[in-house]
Design an enzyme around this catalytic site. Sequence first.
Site, short mmCIF file in Angstrom:
data_model
loop_
_atom_site.label_atom_id
_atom_site.label_comp_id
_atom_site.label_asym_id
_atom_site.label_seq_id
_atom_site.Cartn_x
_atom_site.Cartn_y
_atom_site.Cartn_z
N HIS A 138 0.83 -1.21 0.00
CA HIS A 138 0.00 0.00 0.00
C HIS A 138 0.86 1.26 0.00
O HIS A 138 1.99 1.26 0.48
CB HIS A 138 -1.05 0.00 1.12
CG HIS A 138 -0.56 0.26 2.51
ND1 HIS A 138 -0.81 -0.61 3.56
CD2 HIS A 138 0.12 1.30 3.06
CE1 HIS A 138 -0.30 -0.10 4.67
NE2 HIS A 138 0.27 1.06 4.38
N GLU A 143 -5.09 0.68 -0.04
CA GLU A 143 -4.89 -0.75 0.18
C GLU A 143 -5.08 -1.52 -1.13
O GLU A 143 -5.72 -1.01 -2.06
CB GLU A 143 -5.94 -1.24 1.21
CG GLU A 143 -5.79 -0.63 2.59
CD GLU A 143 -4.69 -1.29 3.43
OE1 GLU A 143 -3.65 -1.71 2.87
OE2 GLU A 143 -4.88 -1.37 4.66
C1 GLP Z 1 1.07 3.45 7.19
C2 GLP Z 1 1.03 4.74 6.39
C3 GLP Z 1 1.86 4.65 5.11
C4 GLP Z 1 3.22 4.07 5.44
C5 GLP Z 1 3.05 2.66 5.95
C6 GLP Z 1 4.35 1.96 6.26
O1 GLP Z 1 0.09 2.54 6.84
N1 GLP Z 1 -0.30 5.10 6.04
O2 GLP Z 1 1.98 5.94 4.54
O3 GLP Z 1 4.03 4.05 4.27
O4 GLP Z 1 2.29 2.74 7.17
O5 GLP Z 1 4.79 2.32 7.53
P1 GLP Z 1 6.23 2.09 8.10
O6 GLP Z 1 7.10 3.10 7.44
O7 GLP Z 1 6.09 2.32 9.57
O8 GLP Z 1 6.62 0.69 7.75
#
Ligand code: GLP
Length: 245
Positions: A138, A143
């Site tokens: 995503h 999603e």
């Molecule tokens: C969330 C955010 C995204 C982000 C993703 C991954 O769902 N909405 O924008 O890229 O998490 O997060 P992380 O960087 O903590 O792995």
Amino acid sequence: MRTIRCKNYEEMSRRAADVIAAQLILDPKTVLGLATGTTPVGCYQRLIELNREGAIDFSEVSTYNLDEYRGLTHDDPQSYHYFMADQLFNHVNIKAANTHVPDGSNPDAASACAEYDHMVENAGYVDLQLLGIGNNGHIGFNEPCSDFPVGTHCVDLTESTIRANSRLFEREEDVPRQAYTMGVGTIMKARRVLVLASGEAKADAVRAMCYGPVEPGCPASALRLHPDCIVIADEAALSKCPEGL
Ligand code: GLP
């Protein structure tokens, strides 16, 4: 899609901050698209340092965040409003009025999303969009689904995203089940896109983004059609991609 391979999280963060810094130097009135999650935190820390050193100036910059949980007020420590203030905005010379995050506190999804689309459009869309990537491919909170959503919309978060994001909440039940997110169409309108990925947990998603079919089952795969998309990722995140990517 260009890829910059880094040794580790620190190098990824430094290089991402360098690309953003170059953009702010070239255009002090840049419209930045920003992301939450743990991935961009190191990049934000480096941007704060560069701002303190006087190397970059945020006084004329405006920002539009990708997404926000539905139902959280702006001062809720779990909200993306709070995250952005805490991780970046409170530490650089940006004007609060120039920072924008979808309004998760507005229960009327249609009006919250339309209002946000209107703001991004009025800003002339984003010059440089920073993105992380979810374990399931995503981007923002777009999603995997059966089509690429165009504008800002309300999404039901998948079980895998709720589980992944629950690490930042006390209990899994506390993770909001819905969010407002910019659509893939809006993200694609950014003039340049910068995707960050770090760690082995992202390796399947990065492979699908870079090598799988371009299809909404992996929302990040749309970025392959973007004319100026840069992936900055570390060895672990690239570990399932062919060598020499
Ligand atoms: C969330 C955010 C995204 C982000 C993703 C991954 O769902 N909405 O924008 O890229 O998490 O997060 P992380 O960087 O903590 O792995």
